[in-house]
Design a protein around this motif. Structure first.
Motif, PDB file in Angstrom:
ATOM      1  N   ARG A   1       0.815  -1.204   0.000  1.00 59.23           N
ATOM      2  CA  ARG A   1       0.000   0.000   0.000  1.00 59.23           C
ATOM      3  C   ARG A   1       0.851   1.255   0.000  1.00 59.23           C
ATOM      4  O   ARG A   1       0.594   2.208  -0.737  1.00 59.23           O
ATOM      5  N   GLU A   2       1.902   1.278   0.835  1.00 61.24           N
ATOM      6  CA  GLU A   2       2.665   2.504   1.019  1.00 61.24           C
ATOM      7  C   GLU A   2       3.377   2.954  -0.248  1.00 61.24           C
ATOM      8  O   GLU A   2       3.847   4.070  -0.349  1.00 61.24           O
ATOM      9  N   GLN A   3       3.528   2.067  -1.259  1.00 63.64           N
ATOM     10  CA  GLN A   3       4.228   2.442  -2.470  1.00 63.64           C
ATOM     11  C   GLN A   3       3.265   2.795  -3.605  1.00 63.64           C
ATOM     12  O   GLN A   3       3.711   3.217  -4.660  1.00 63.64           O
ATOM     13  N   ARG A   4       1.979   2.614  -3.415  1.00 67.65           N
ATOM     14  CA  ARG A   4       1.011   3.019  -4.431  1.00 67.65           C
ATOM     15  C   ARG A   4       0.614   4.453  -4.146  1.00 67.65           C
ATOM     16  O   ARG A   4       0.108   4.768  -3.084  1.00 67.65           O
ATOM     17  N   SER A   5       0.822   5.306  -5.103  1.00 68.14           N
ATOM     18  CA  SER A   5       0.655   6.734  -4.856  1.00 68.14           C
ATOM     19  C   SER A   5      -0.809   7.115  -4.727  1.00 68.14           C
ATOM     20  O   SER A   5      -1.712   6.372  -5.117  1.00 68.14           O
ATOM     21  N   LEU A   6      -1.020   8.307  -4.226  1.00 71.35           N
ATOM     22  CA  LEU A   6      -2.377   8.832  -4.113  1.00 71.35           C
ATOM     23  C   LEU A   6      -2.993   9.035  -5.491  1.00 71.35           C
ATOM     24  O   LEU A   6      -4.204   8.899  -5.666  1.00 71.35           O
ATOM     25  N   ALA A   7      -2.169   9.357  -6.478  1.00 72.27           N
ATOM     26  CA  ALA A   7      -2.667   9.498  -7.845  1.00 72.27           C
ATOM     27  C   ALA A   7      -3.260   8.186  -8.346  1.00 72.27           C
ATOM     28  O   ALA A   7      -4.213   8.177  -9.129  1.00 72.27           O
ATOM     29  N   GLU A   8      -2.714   7.056  -7.880  1.00 75.50           N
ATOM     30  CA  GLU A   8      -3.238   5.741  -8.266  1.00 75.50           C
ATOM     31  C   GLU A   8      -4.422   5.327  -7.398  1.00 75.50           C
ATOM     32  O   GLU A   8      -5.361   4.693  -7.878  1.00 75.50           O
ATOM     33  N   ALA A   9      -4.380   5.667  -6.098  1.00 75.08           N
ATOM     34  CA  ALA A   9      -5.439   5.255  -5.176  1.00 75.08           C
ATOM     35  C   ALA A   9      -6.668   6.144  -5.264  1.00 75.08           C
ATOM     36  O   ALA A   9      -7.784   5.702  -4.967  1.00 75.08           O
ATOM     37  N   GLY A  10      -6.495   7.416  -5.678  1.00 77.50           N
ATOM     38  CA  GLY A  10      -7.616   8.350  -5.724  1.00 77.50           C
ATOM     39  C   GLY A  10      -8.785   7.869  -6.566  1.00 77.50           C
ATOM     40  O   GLY A  10      -9.938   7.876  -6.108  1.00 77.50           O
ATOM     41  N   PRO A  11      -8.547   7.425  -7.819  1.00 74.75           N
ATOM     42  CA  PRO A  11      -9.666   6.931  -8.629  1.00 74.75           C
ATOM     43  C   PRO A  11     -10.384   5.740  -8.002  1.00 74.75           C
ATOM     44  O   PRO A  11     -11.600   5.605  -8.139  1.00 74.75           O
ATOM     45  N   ARG A  12      -9.630   4.872  -7.324  1.00 79.87           N
ATOM     46  CA  ARG A  12     -10.275   3.744  -6.637  1.00 79.87           C
ATOM     47  C   ARG A  12     -11.193   4.263  -5.531  1.00 79.87           C
ATOM     48  O   ARG A  12     -12.307   3.776  -5.358  1.00 79.87           O
ATOM     49  N   ALA A  13     -10.747   5.266  -4.771  1.00 78.60           N
ATOM     50  CA  ALA A  13     -11.582   5.840  -3.722  1.00 78.60           C
ATOM     51  C   ALA A  13     -12.814   6.521  -4.315  1.00 78.60           C
ATOM     52  O   ALA A  13     -13.912   6.444  -3.753  1.00 78.60           O
TER      53      ALA A  13
ATOM     54  N   ASP B   1       7.396  11.827   3.028  1.00 78.58           N
ATOM     55  CA  ASP B   1       6.081  12.301   3.449  1.00 78.58           C
ATOM     56  C   ASP B   1       5.021  11.778   2.492  1.00 78.58           C
ATOM     57  O   ASP B   1       5.310  11.364   1.366  1.00 78.58           O
ATOM     58  N   GLY B   2       3.764  11.838   2.929  1.00 77.46           N
ATOM     59  CA  GLY B   2       2.668  11.396   2.085  1.00 77.46           C
ATOM     60  C   GLY B   2       1.403  12.176   2.361  1.00 77.46           C
ATOM     61  O   GLY B   2       1.422  13.209   3.033  1.00 77.46           O
ATOM     62  N   ALA B   3       0.313  11.669   1.843  1.00 75.81           N
ATOM     63  CA  ALA B   3      -0.992  12.293   2.042  1.00 75.81           C
ATOM     64  C   ALA B   3      -2.046  11.196   2.100  1.00 75.81           C
ATOM     65  O   ALA B   3      -1.873  10.115   1.534  1.00 75.81           O
ATOM     66  N   ALA B   4      -3.136  11.477   2.793  1.00 70.04           N
ATOM     67  CA  ALA B   4      -4.232  10.515   2.939  1.00 70.04           C
ATOM     68  C   ALA B   4      -5.526  11.161   2.450  1.00 70.04           C
ATOM     69  O   ALA B   4      -5.821  12.309   2.783  1.00 70.04           O
ATOM     70  N   LEU B   5      -6.270  10.418   1.660  1.00 70.58           N
ATOM     71  CA  LEU B   5      -7.540  10.898   1.108  1.00 70.58           C
ATOM     72  C   LEU B   5      -8.696  10.235   1.838  1.00 70.58           C
ATOM     73  O   LEU B   5      -8.701   9.018   2.052  1.00 70.58           O
ATOM     74  N   THR B   6      -9.678  11.042   2.218  1.00 75.69           N
ATOM     75  CA  THR B   6     -10.911  10.534   2.806  1.00 75.69           C
ATOM     76  C   THR B   6     -12.087  11.058   1.993  1.00 75.69           C
ATOM     77  O   THR B   6     -12.194  12.265   1.761  1.00 75.69           O
ATOM     78  N   ARG B   7     -12.944  10.145   1.543  1.00 72.88           N
ATOM     79  CA  ARG B   7     -14.169  10.521   0.860  1.00 72.88           C
ATOM     80  C   ARG B   7     -15.343   9.946   1.635  1.00 72.88           C
ATOM     81  O   ARG B   7     -15.188   8.997   2.415  1.00 72.88           O
ATOM     82  N   GLY B   8     -16.546  10.515   1.424  1.00 69.42           N
ATOM     83  CA  GLY B   8     -17.657  10.027   2.219  1.00 69.42           C
ATOM     84  C   GLY B   8     -19.017  10.282   1.627  1.00 69.42           C
ATOM     85  O   GLY B   8     -19.187  11.091   0.711  1.00 69.42           O
TER      86      GLY B   8
ATOM     87  N   CYS C   1      -2.255   6.539   4.332  1.00 71.62           N
ATOM     88  CA  CYS C   1      -1.148   7.407   3.916  1.00 71.62           C
ATOM     89  C   CYS C   1      -0.473   6.839   2.677  1.00 71.62           C
ATOM     90  O   CYS C   1      -0.071   5.667   2.657  1.00 71.62           O
ATOM     91  N   ARG C   2      -0.338   7.679   1.637  1.00 70.57           N
ATOM     92  CA  ARG C   2       0.271   7.274   0.365  1.00 70.57           C
ATOM     93  C   ARG C   2       1.279   8.324  -0.090  1.00 70.57           C
ATOM     94  O   ARG C   2       1.146   9.504   0.233  1.00 70.57           O
ATOM     95  N   PRO C   3       2.261   7.906  -0.901  1.00 71.71           N
ATOM     96  CA  PRO C   3       3.063   8.919  -1.584  1.00 71.71           C
ATOM     97  C   PRO C   3       2.142   9.790  -2.434  1.00 71.71           C
ATOM     98  O   PRO C   3       1.199   9.287  -3.054  1.00 71.71           O
ATOM     99  N   LEU C   4       2.402  11.077  -2.484  1.00 72.80           N
ATOM    100  CA  LEU C   4       1.503  11.979  -3.190  1.00 72.80           C
ATOM    101  C   LEU C   4       1.510  11.742  -4.692  1.00 72.80           C
ATOM    102  O   LEU C   4       0.484  11.869  -5.354  1.00 72.80           O
ATOM    103  N   GLY C   5       2.653  11.380  -5.260  1.00 76.18           N
ATOM    104  CA  GLY C   5       2.735  11.172  -6.707  1.00 76.18           C
ATOM    105  C   GLY C   5       2.380  12.442  -7.456  1.00 76.18           C
ATOM    106  O   GLY C   5       2.841  13.531  -7.122  1.00 76.18           O
ATOM    107  N   ASP C   6       1.513  12.311  -8.440  1.00 81.39           N
ATOM    108  CA  ASP C   6       1.065  13.476  -9.209  1.00 81.39           C
ATOM    109  C   ASP C   6      -0.117  14.182  -8.552  1.00 81.39           C
ATOM    110  O   ASP C   6      -0.718  15.071  -9.150  1.00 81.39           O
TER     111      ASP C   6
END
Length: 267
Positions: A37-49, A84-91, A157-162
């Protein structure tokens, strides 16, 4: 070799080994393909969320009194000791008559994809839904008080990526319904309400138009009652919701989040 020089060489070797491990870890984080998980960036995880949020909106059903909550991006968490990284929360929040929280959570869990392994269990704090949306994206659902269910999607928490490529969709009929409600409540016109959207699993987009900071001296039922041609869908001391066609309009003066919203659900 005397004991003192031997200890000195052992200390030097230990420090060198630690530095080598740190260098190898940094190179691995930078260059290796994602394996955890920690190596998949937020740019990759965002669409899944985003897709998971749409799944939750669809599972709640077209007649649910729901609204999409604004995405929250929290920066500054630590992915590794070196990054450092960032975490996305949607709801998604769903209004429900008091006492119907467990039934609603059970219904949502049954409608979610089987691969999510969604389930509801009773905890000391009430019923709680848990599910796995895949790619280390976690889903949680629980009562949020005052006849509300809060469904949350978290990337961790994910690497921010793009960066987070947030979903955008053109405004629709929900903005007109929101404007009608604001006028009835005597609120100033909003040229650009906050728009939140999520892709629906069957195609299309769920959308919420929202204005925060509702203040009104007129009772919600008195002001909005004439717009609720079919009567209120939900009425409490601080919340009033009604439907206009397929749309849900919700107004609340609850201290923690006074607002007015209009939502177009998944078809």
């Amino acid at each position: 070799m005397p004991a003192r020089p031997r200890r000195r060489w052992l200390l030097v070797a230990t420090v060198a080994w630690a530095l080598l491990l740190a260098l190898l870890t940094w190179l691995s984080v930078r260059d290796d393909p994602p394996t955890v998980r920690e190596q998949r960036s937020l740019a990759e995880a965002g669409p899944r969320a985003d897709r998971a949020t749409g799944e939750l909106a669809a599972a709640a059903g077209p007649s649910a009194l729901l609204e999409l909550t604004p995405p929250q991006l929290d920066r500054g968490c630590r992915v590794t000791p070196f990054a450092d990284g960032a975490a996305l929360t949607r709801g998604v929040e769903v209004a429900v008559a008091e006492g119907g929280e467990r039934e609603l959570l059970d219904r949502i869990a049954e409608r979610l994809p089987a691969r999510w392994r969604a389930g509801v269990r009773l905890t000391p704090d009430g019923p709680r839904l848990r599910a796995d949306a895949g790619e280390f994206v976690a889903v949680d659902g629980r009562p949020a008080g005052d006849g509300r269910i809060r469904l949350t999607v978290r990337t961790g928490c994910r690497p921010l990526g793009d960066g987070y490529p947030s979903v955008s969709a053109p405004a629709g009929a929900e903005t007109a319904a929101l404007a009608d409600a604001l006028r009835a409540l005597g609120q100033p016109a909003q040229a650009a309400p906050h728009l939140v959207s999520a892709p629906c699993p069957g195609g299309g987009v769920a959308r919420t138009a929202r204005v925060d900071g509702l203040t009104t001296s007129t009772g919600l039922a008195v002001a909005l009652g004439p717009l609720a041609t079919g009567g209120p869908a939900l009425e409490t001391a601080d919340t009033y919701a009604y439907r206009t066609g397929p749309l849900t309009v919700l107004a609340t003066t609850a201290v923690e989040s006074p607002r007015v919203s209009a939502t177009a659900p998944c078809a």
